[in-house]
Design a protein around this motif. Structure first.
Motif, PDB file in Angstrom:
ATOM      1  N   UNK A 168       0.845  -1.191   0.000  1.00  0.00           N
ATOM      2  CA  UNK A 168       0.000   0.000   0.000  1.00  0.00           C
ATOM      3  C   UNK A 168       0.883   1.243   0.000  1.00  0.00           C
ATOM      4  N   UNK A 169       0.380   2.327  -0.594  1.00  0.00           N
ATOM      5  CA  UNK A 169       1.122   3.591  -0.564  1.00  0.00           C
ATOM      6  C   UNK A 169       0.145   4.745  -0.365  1.00  0.00           C
ATOM      7  N   UNK A 170       0.519   5.668   0.512  1.00  0.00           N
ATOM      8  CA  UNK A 170      -0.244   6.906   0.711  1.00  0.00           C
ATOM      9  C   UNK A 170       0.706   8.066   0.430  1.00  0.00           C
ATOM     10  N   UNK A 171       0.273   8.972  -0.422  1.00  0.00           N
ATOM     11  CA  UNK A 171       1.060  10.152  -0.773  1.00  0.00           C
ATOM     12  C   UNK A 171       0.664  11.291   0.162  1.00  0.00           C
ATOM     13  N   UNK A 172       1.633  11.975   0.730  1.00  0.00           N
ATOM     14  CA  UNK A 172       1.363  13.052   1.672  1.00  0.00           C
ATOM     15  C   UNK A 172       1.188  14.392   0.994  1.00  0.00           C
ATOM     16  N   UNK A 173      -0.056  14.744   0.705  1.00  0.00           N
ATOM     17  CA  UNK A 173      -0.403  16.037   0.113  1.00  0.00           C
ATOM     18  C   UNK A 173      -1.672  16.544   0.780  1.00  0.00           C
TER      19      UNK A 173
END
Length: 350
Positions: free
Chosen positions: A142-147
């Protein structure tokens, strides 16, 4: 109204106070690595100059990919009426610090995961050096982008970007002589480009599916023998666009001027059926929010790692994206606290 823990506010305040323009991230990276180490991460800068910290040893591999660099412009760092002001507070040190706090809390709560937090270097610069280095890693689960999506919103996609230069050179001419100046020829190209994009954008389903355009700079000059004109142009690319066909057409419109591509990253979009969506919806509702979805007209490191990893990926973080790159950049600390809670719940559930 929820408030973040004092240590979490202190982390954000300290990191925002350290100037970290693209290419000048060293001090902020060192501070973030020290903080992550103190919180139980194994942390160090990587070869690209990004801060990388790993916590937990569980089965699910999760990458929380934020960025630590900012655009230029100093803003006095201060907290007033529950709001932290400063360059990078929203884009994107708020989301990055929320990642660190939530990862620590999730592992303490028993998350069966190995969580890697990245404060990437160079996201605001062409080439996104930090994210491109990370993209060479094995794909996580899983990947979450921090924006800054807003604490109650989930971003599913970003347009890509095409950065290019138009350069025209002609023998010098008197301004009273026949023919067009290099400035006039460059303007004619720009107008032709806009007309071409208007045709290509016909029938687009909303702004996200349109090709955006921006004339970033226009310079003319000469040395007495030759005149020259240079346009710096940025295009925003919807996912699925045939970029090569667009470039071929741009070269046709430019005639004997030169087109030089400075950087290209295609757009990327995740589906609402992503396995990351349900835990986010539950967590946002549990924190008192009404979850919503967004698609961003700009770009982010989702467009770098998404096409390579092909794993479930979304973007999330506290803050109002309308304040990105502005003199009024600021983040509401209650929203920062809510985002930490949401992220913690998502990481525990994943």
């Amino acid at each position: 109204m929820p408030q973040p823990a004092p240590a979490d506010v202190d982390l954000l305040h300290r990191l925002v106070a350290i100037e970290s323009r693209s290419g000048q991230e060293h001090d902020a990276v060192a501070e973030l690595c020290r903080e992550m180490t103190a919180r139980g991460f194994a942390a160090a800068p990587d070869a690209a100059g990004s801060a990388v910290g790993v916590i937990g040893t569980g089965a699910t591999k999760i990458v929380l990919l934020g960025h630590i660099d900012t655009v230029p412009g100093r803003i006095a760092v201060r907290i007033e009426d529950g709001v932290l002001h400063g360059r990078g507070a929203v884009d994107a040190k708020g989301p990055l610090c929320a990642f660190v706090c939530a990862a620590q809390a999730a592992i303490a709560a028993g998350a069966n995961a190995t969580i890697t937090v990245v404060g990437a270097a160079g996201e605001e610069a062409i080439g996104s050096v930090g994210a491109n280095a990370v993209a060479a890693w094995p794909a996580p689960d899983l990947c979450i982008i921090g924006e800054p999506s807003g604490w109650d919103a989930l971003c599913l996609g970003y347009r890509g970007t095409l950065s290019l230069f138009y350069r025209l050179r002609r023998p010098a001419r008197h301004s009273a002589g026949p023919g067009e100046s290099v400035a006039e020829e460059a303007i004619a190209f720009w107008n032709a480009l806009r007309a071409e994009l208007d045709v290509r954008n016909q029938g687009a389903a909303g702004s996200f599916q349109r090709i955006g355009h921006a004339l970033r700079a226009f310079n003319t000059g000469g040395d007495g023998l030759h005149d020259h004109a240079t346009l710096s142009i940025g295009l925003r690319l919807p996912p699925g666009l045939d970029v090569e066909a667009v470039l071929i057409r741009l070269h046709d419109l430019a005639g004997d001027a030169t087109i030089t591509v400075d950087g290209c990253q295609e757009g990327y979009r995740s589906a609402k059926q992503s396995p990351l969506v349900p835990p986010f919806l539950r967590a946002i509702r549990a924190a008192g929010g009404a979850p919503r979805f967004t698609l961003k007209l700009g770009t982010s490191d989702m467009t770098v790692v998404g096409p390579v990893w092909r794993c479930p990926i979304v973007a999330y973080g506290p803050g109002d994206a309308a304040l990105d790159h502005t003199p009024d950049e600021r983040i509401v600390l209650a929203d920062y606290a809510r985002a930490i809670r949401v992220l913690t719940d998502v990481l525990v559930a994943s």
